[in-house]
Scaffold this active site. Structure first.
Site, mmCIF file in Angstrom:
data_model
loop_
_atom_site.group_PDB
_atom_site.id
_atom_site.type_symbol
_atom_site.label_atom_id
_atom_site.label_comp_id
_atom_site.label_asym_id
_atom_site.label_seq_id
_atom_site.Cartn_x
_atom_site.Cartn_y
_atom_site.Cartn_z
ATOM 1 N N ARG A 28 0.871 -1.010 -0.027
ATOM 2 C CA ARG A 28 0.068 0.074 -0.020
ATOM 3 C C ARG A 28 0.915 1.194 -0.023
ATOM 4 O O ARG A 28 1.894 1.360 0.839
ATOM 5 C CB ARG A 28 -0.970 -0.068 1.150
ATOM 6 C CG ARG A 28 -2.088 -1.086 1.113
ATOM 7 C CD ARG A 28 -3.021 -1.215 2.343
ATOM 8 N NE ARG A 28 -3.865 -2.331 2.064
ATOM 9 C CZ ARG A 28 -4.691 -2.652 2.904
ATOM 10 N NH1 ARG A 28 -5.004 -1.802 3.870
ATOM 11 N NH2 ARG A 28 -5.384 -3.604 2.859
ATOM 12 N N ARG A 41 1.648 0.958 10.165
ATOM 13 C CA ARG A 41 1.246 1.379 8.835
ATOM 14 C C ARG A 41 2.384 1.351 7.787
ATOM 15 O O ARG A 41 3.571 2.087 7.829
ATOM 16 C CB ARG A 41 0.703 2.708 9.136
ATOM 17 C CG ARG A 41 -0.010 3.099 7.515
ATOM 18 C CD ARG A 41 -0.429 4.681 7.881
ATOM 19 N NE ARG A 41 -1.721 4.807 8.882
ATOM 20 C CZ ARG A 41 -2.731 4.219 8.924
ATOM 21 N NH1 ARG A 41 -3.176 4.030 7.478
ATOM 22 N NH2 ARG A 41 -3.684 4.499 9.651
ATOM 23 N N GLU A 45 -6.972 -1.153 15.099
ATOM 24 C CA GLU A 45 -7.461 -2.213 14.094
ATOM 25 C C GLU A 45 -6.694 -3.139 13.750
ATOM 26 O O GLU A 45 -5.733 -2.991 13.286
ATOM 27 C CB GLU A 45 -8.208 -1.246 12.933
ATOM 28 C CG GLU A 45 -8.795 -2.170 11.848
ATOM 29 C CD GLU A 45 -8.983 -1.660 10.668
ATOM 30 O OE1 GLU A 45 -9.012 -0.085 10.650
ATOM 31 O OE2 GLU A 45 -9.347 -1.901 9.575
ATOM 32 N N SER A 55 -10.793 -6.266 9.780
ATOM 33 C CA SER A 55 -12.156 -5.517 9.252
ATOM 34 C C SER A 55 -12.913 -6.507 8.327
ATOM 35 O O SER A 55 -12.356 -7.232 7.593
ATOM 36 C CB SER A 55 -11.789 -4.265 8.408
ATOM 37 O OG SER A 55 -12.749 -3.461 8.024
ATOM 38 N N ARG A 114 0.571 -6.611 12.512
ATOM 39 C CA ARG A 114 -0.054 -5.927 13.671
ATOM 40 C C ARG A 114 -0.182 -6.885 14.758
ATOM 41 O O ARG A 114 -0.168 -6.601 15.981
ATOM 42 C CB ARG A 114 -1.358 -5.364 13.231
ATOM 43 C CG ARG A 114 -1.079 -4.092 12.642
ATOM 44 C CD ARG A 114 -2.546 -3.141 12.182
ATOM 45 N NE ARG A 114 -2.258 -2.024 11.461
ATOM 46 C CZ ARG A 114 -2.966 -1.254 11.028
ATOM 47 N NH1 ARG A 114 -4.457 -1.375 11.509
ATOM 48 N NH2 ARG A 114 -2.852 -0.210 10.414
#
Length: 454
Positions: free
Chosen positions: A289, A304, A376, A379, A418
């Site tokens: 990403r 991130r 988070e 999801s 994560r």
RNA sequence: GGAGAGGUACCCAAGCAGGCUGAAGGGGACGGUUUGCUAAACCGUUAGUAGGGGAUAAACCCCUAGCGAGGGUUCGAAUCCCUCCCUCUCCGCCA
């Protein structure tokens, strides 16, 4: 990403308008409706002319054949018979000439109308893509993340008799995470896993895949990490989120931002046979990403980064079961955290915070002691038929029945980096070492502690 | 990267000196006849789909598109022309 059924938009513009408001999406619905009406009007006209042209062409063909057989007969005919034949041939040729000239002008009208139709179609299609999915009735109304609803919590955040550190301090101290060298060889927002850090990452991937394939009934997929534009368009990354992705220069390849992309596209433009649903897939992939809009956010650690590992869960199900399937999907993801004994909570996203394509989304948030907050880690969404319509994924209930769109769901199960960060932070000891969760030890050669240099 | 061959319905495959061919012929599948059951034989059915319109409780009917994709020529394209994609075989190069 995906799209709504144009018929649904036509018949229930009120519902669509409400969804726009709830999701804070701007779209020119009135123009879309007007274009739709116009499109059908032009379409009817152009098809009528095509039918006319087809009839005329067929007539030409019949006349040509008649001429041919008359000419054959003429060779043997004499007197009045020959005269009649010549007359008839002339009449046929006259009719053909007339047909050709009317059909020719018909053709140019058709061309004009078709190009108008193409313009309308193009605008209609792009407008249709601006309409978000309609939130499910069970989704709470709300403006932003503050209106999300915590559905349940599991586990208790650990209390430490020392000041807990963040993984970006613990990892380098243990020499299992190396951000400095990562930035040298690649850049910022990358991480190098070393020794027990690399082993931890690998163990987590295997543990998650084993859990989902052996206990939850998912079939493992190992997909390409690069896909073409058609695939990126199928799941809606293109054209809208072009800037969030990495593109390989001079090729049509894009690095996948999640395994959802290749796995959902597996069945693009297919009609699944009766009895093949539900399909449960899980897939490990690296995810790439660009994080273009995230300047200054989460700049430290591996929360991130441009490349991370994830095990993704994807379901293709019949419409009537998709909400039950969403609940079980969430439970499948939760079980990873439970077995790892990491405290987390389940959050139901409100209308204003959920994604464009989703009808209902639960986030799993894991406790990170180093940040003293939940973050988070998964999801899980039901897209209903929104994605399936765009990617054209259908199924048949019975061998002869009409194809219907499947419902698609997906969720992280889980984000591996994560999860590793959560383990390092939740299992940290006063001396800076990290206890390895019981369930991971078989995957790490029996290792119980991560100590410096391990 | 070099050379060649090919993409037609569920599968195989004919058609490609343009026109009652949206598609011969097989296979498969489904239905039927026969049969104590099975098999065999025989008969029949079998583009699916998308869009638009009509009728309706529904079944259904009409039109348009569609022979890898997209353009072009033509009154008319599976058939002729151009561009692209994919598959297969051989050679080269590699993990």
């Amino acid at each position: 990403m995906g799209m709504l059924d144009l018929r649904f938009v036509r018949e229930r513009p009120d519902v669509v308008a409400r969804a726009l408001a709830l999701k804070h999406v701007e779209a020119d619905l009135p123009r879309l409706l007007a274009l739709d009406a116009k499109r059908r009007e032009v379409l009817a006209a152009v098809e009528e002319r095509k039918a006319e042209r087809n009839r005329a062409s067929e007539r030409v063909s019949v006349l040509r054949r008649e001429i041919a057989s008359l000419e054959k007969a003429l060779a043997e005919a004499t007197g009045t018979a020959a005269f009649a034949a010549r007359e008839r041939i002339q009449a046929c040729e006259d009719e053909i000439a007339g047909l050709i000239s009317t059909t020719r002008s018909l053709g140019s009208t058709i061309d004009e109308q078709e190009s108008l139709l193409r313009e309308i179609d193009a605008e209609l299609a792009s407008l249709l893509l601006t309409l978000p999915n309609v939130p499910h009735a069970s989704v709470p109304e709300g403006a932003d993340e503050n209106d999300n609803v915590v559905v349940r919590s599991w586990g208790t955040p650990p209390s430490f008799d020392f000041q807990p550190k963040a993984h970006w301090d613990l990892g380098p101290a243990l020499d299992i995470l190396d951000f400095e060298r990562a930035s040298k060889i690649a850049g910022s927002r990358f991480v190098v896993n070393k020794g027990a850090g690399a082993l931890l990452e690998r163990a987590l991937i295997n543990f998650m895949l084993d859990l989902h394939t052996r206990r939850h009934g998912y079939r493992e997929i190992f997909p390409p990490f690069m896909v073409n534009s058609a695939t990126m368009t199928g799941t809606g990354q293109l054209p809208k989120f072009k800037d969030d992705m990495f593109h390989v220069e001079n090729t049509d390849y894009w690095l996948i931002p999640t395994a959802e992309v290749p796995v959902t596209n597996l069945y693009r433009d297919e009609i699944l046979a009766p009895g093949s649903l539900p399909v449960y897939h899980c897939a490990y992939s690296a995810c790439f990403r660009a994080e273009s809009g995230a300047a200054g956010k989460d700049t430290r650690g591996m929360i991130r980064v441009h490349q991370f590992n994830k095990v993704e869960l994807v379901k293709f199900v019949p419409p009537e079961t998709s909400y039950d399937e969403l609940e079980s999907l969430v439970h499948d993801a939760e079980e990873v955290l439970q077995l790892l004994n990491l405290p987390y909570r389940v959050v139901l996203l409100c209308t204003g915070d959920m994604s464009f394509a989703s009808a209902k989304t639960y986030d799993l948030e894991v406790w990170l002691p180093g940040q003293n907050r939940y973050r988070e880690i998964s999801s899980c969404s039901n897209f209903e038929d929104f994605q399936a319509r765009r990617a054209n994924i259908r199924f048949r209930r019975e061998p002869k029945s009409k194809p219907e769109f499947v419902h698609t769901l997906n969720g992280s199960g889980l984000a591996v980096g994560r999860t590793a960060a959560a383990i390092i932070e939740n299992y940290q000891q006063a001396d800076g070492s990290v206890v390895v969760p019981e369930v991971l030890r078989p995957y790490m050669g029996g290792m119980a502690y991560i100590t410096p240099g391990a």
